[in-house]
Motif scaffolding. Structure first.
Motif, PDB file in Angstrom:
ATOM      1  N   UNK A 171       0.832  -1.204   0.000  1.00 54.55           N
ATOM      2  CA  UNK A 171       0.000   0.000   0.000  1.00 54.55           C
ATOM      3  C   UNK A 171       0.868   1.256   0.000  1.00 54.55           C
ATOM      4  N   UNK A 172       1.980   1.219   0.769  1.00 54.31           N
ATOM      5  CA  UNK A 172       2.893   2.369   0.782  1.00 54.31           C
ATOM      6  C   UNK A 172       3.508   2.589  -0.594  1.00 54.31           C
ATOM      7  N   UNK A 173       3.885   1.481  -1.241  1.00 48.34           N
ATOM      8  CA  UNK A 173       4.475   1.594  -2.582  1.00 48.34           C
ATOM      9  C   UNK A 173       3.463   2.176  -3.564  1.00 48.34           C
ATOM     10  N   UNK A 174       2.208   1.735  -3.469  1.00 46.22           N
ATOM     11  CA  UNK A 174       1.157   2.259  -4.345  1.00 46.22           C
ATOM     12  C   UNK A 174       0.934   3.735  -4.072  1.00 46.22           C
ATOM     13  N   UNK A 175       0.950   4.118  -2.777  1.00 47.26           N
ATOM     14  CA  UNK A 175       0.759   5.525  -2.422  1.00 47.26           C
ATOM     15  C   UNK A 175       1.881   6.383  -3.001  1.00 47.26           C
ATOM     16  N   UNK A 176       3.111   5.861  -2.942  1.00 46.92           N
ATOM     17  CA  UNK A 176       4.237   6.597  -3.522  1.00 46.92           C
ATOM     18  C   UNK A 176       4.060   6.762  -5.027  1.00 46.92           C
ATOM     19  N   UNK A 177       3.594   5.686  -5.680  1.00 43.58           N
ATOM     20  CA  UNK A 177       3.353   5.776  -7.121  1.00 43.58           C
ATOM     21  C   UNK A 177       2.236   6.761  -7.429  1.00 43.58           C
ATOM     22  N   UNK A 179       1.500   9.383  -5.673  1.00 46.98           N
ATOM     23  CA  UNK A 179       2.068  10.726  -5.507  1.00 46.98           C
ATOM     24  C   UNK A 179       2.919  11.114  -6.712  1.00 46.98           C
ATOM     25  N   UNK A 180       3.689  10.144  -7.209  1.00 46.53           N
ATOM     26  CA  UNK A 180       4.533  10.422  -8.375  1.00 46.53           C
ATOM     27  C   UNK A 180       3.676  10.704  -9.606  1.00 46.53           C
ATOM     28  N   UNK A 181       2.614   9.902  -9.776  1.00 48.79           N
ATOM     29  CA  UNK A 181       1.704  10.125 -10.907  1.00 48.79           C
ATOM     30  C   UNK A 181       1.040  11.490 -10.792  1.00 48.79           C
ATOM     31  N   UNK A 182       0.638  11.849  -9.565  1.00 51.73           N
ATOM     32  CA  UNK A 182       0.000  13.147  -9.351  1.00 51.73           C
ATOM     33  C   UNK A 182       0.969  14.282  -9.674  1.00 51.73           C
ATOM     34  N   UNK A 183       2.253  14.087  -9.300  1.00 51.57           N
ATOM     35  CA  UNK A 183       3.262  15.113  -9.579  1.00 51.57           C
ATOM     36  C   UNK A 183       3.448  15.297 -11.079  1.00 51.57           C
ATOM     37  N   UNK A 184       3.559  14.165 -11.794  1.00 52.90           N
ATOM     38  CA  UNK A 184       3.723  14.262 -13.245  1.00 52.90           C
ATOM     39  C   UNK A 184       2.456  14.799 -13.906  1.00 52.90           C
ATOM     40  N   UNK A 185       1.304  14.466 -13.365  1.00 53.07           N
ATOM     41  CA  UNK A 185       0.053  14.999 -13.912  1.00 53.07           C
ATOM     42  C   UNK A 185       0.000  16.512 -13.757  1.00 53.07           C
ATOM     43  N   UNK A 186       0.458  16.994 -12.585  1.00 58.11           N
ATOM     44  CA  UNK A 186       0.470  18.441 -12.356  1.00 58.11           C
ATOM     45  C   UNK A 186       1.438  19.132 -13.319  1.00 58.11           C
ATOM     46  N   UNK A 187       2.619  18.507 -13.515  1.00 52.59           N
ATOM     47  CA  UNK A 187       3.586  19.077 -14.460  1.00 52.59           C
ATOM     48  C   UNK A 187       3.029  19.080 -15.878  1.00 52.59           C
TER      49      UNK A 187
END
Length: 241
Positions: A171-177, A179-187
């Motif tokens: 679950x932590x790994x999925x949460x990190x992914x 967050x990363x997806x959200x960061x790239x989506x924002x960019x």
């Protein structure tokens, strides 16, 4: 669980039991991030899912293996007589004892007797009044279950903890992914917004046409502006030149 869930209700109950330690405020399903404003998160919390489970009549399943319940089981196992336990199957009784060792035909030694099952109490149980199976066989099965529970229960508790730790790590790994997806989506959204603010190729060509036409005219070259406007029309129409 021996078989996968076969209905939405079973799936919901299974999910809540698996993640019983998650706080109500935690996000179970993230629908959007940074929409409609930066920092906003929408979706379903664990509290939302538990409320839905309660409405669906599956609230009991969500707490069946809660952290508190597992702690109670572990405390009972810790307080019980130290193992290993064994059992002796007599003619009309069955004994469960710690460090049981057979010393001869019909006799045994042990560190401490834990329990004795007798066939008299077996026949007094209404649940067995129609049984054709001999009482001795049932007593032997019960004694074996009790004896093995001394090691089976701690082993099962350890496996539950191991699986929950693995699920938590996943679950932590999925949460990190996420967050990363959200960061790239924002960019990506920022880049799209920046590109949307820039003039199109057709607009650049049309804006340059008068100036380039004037410069070319000084050198006796004609039609530059017209050509740029044609290129602008082609670009606007999606044609390649």
């Amino acid at each position: 669980m021996t078989t996968p869930p076969t209905s939405p209700r079973e799936s919901l109950a299974h999910t809540l039991a698996t993640f019983a330690d998650e706080p109500d405020t935690g996000m179970a399903v993230v629908a959007t991030r940074n929409v409609p404003v930066p920092g906003a998160v929408t979706g379903l919390t664990w509290g939302d899912l538990r409320a839905l489970a309660a409405e669906a009549g599956t609230a009991a399943a969500s707490t069946a293996l809660s952290h508190e319940y597992l702690a109670e089981i572990a405390a009972r196992a810790e307080a019980a007589t130290a193992g290993p336990w064994g059992f002796y199957d007599g003619d009309n009784y069955a004994d469960v004892a710690a460090d049981l060792k057979m010393t001869g035909r019909g006799s045994y030694s042990c560190r401490q007797q834990v329990a004795r099952l007798e066939d008299e109490s077996y026949w007094e149980d209404p649940a067995h009044e129609d049984d054709e199976e001999p009482a001795s066989e049932q007593m032997a099965a019960d004694a074996a279950f009790i004896a093995h529970a001394r090691t089976d229960v701690p082993a099962l508790l350890a496996e539950v903890e191991r699986l929950r730790a693995a699920l938590s790590s996943a679950a932590d790994a999925i949460a990190e992914q996420d967050d990363e997806i959200a960061d790239w989506s924002a960019k990506n959204a920022a880049l799209r917004a920046e590109l949307a603010d820039r003039p199109t190729r057709a607009e650049v060509l049309r804006q340059a046409a008068p100036e380039m036409d004037a410069i070319a005219y000084e050198y006796g070259v004609f039609g530059v502006g017209s050509r740029l406007r044609q290129l602008a029309d082609a670009a606007e129409a999606g044609e390649s030149r």
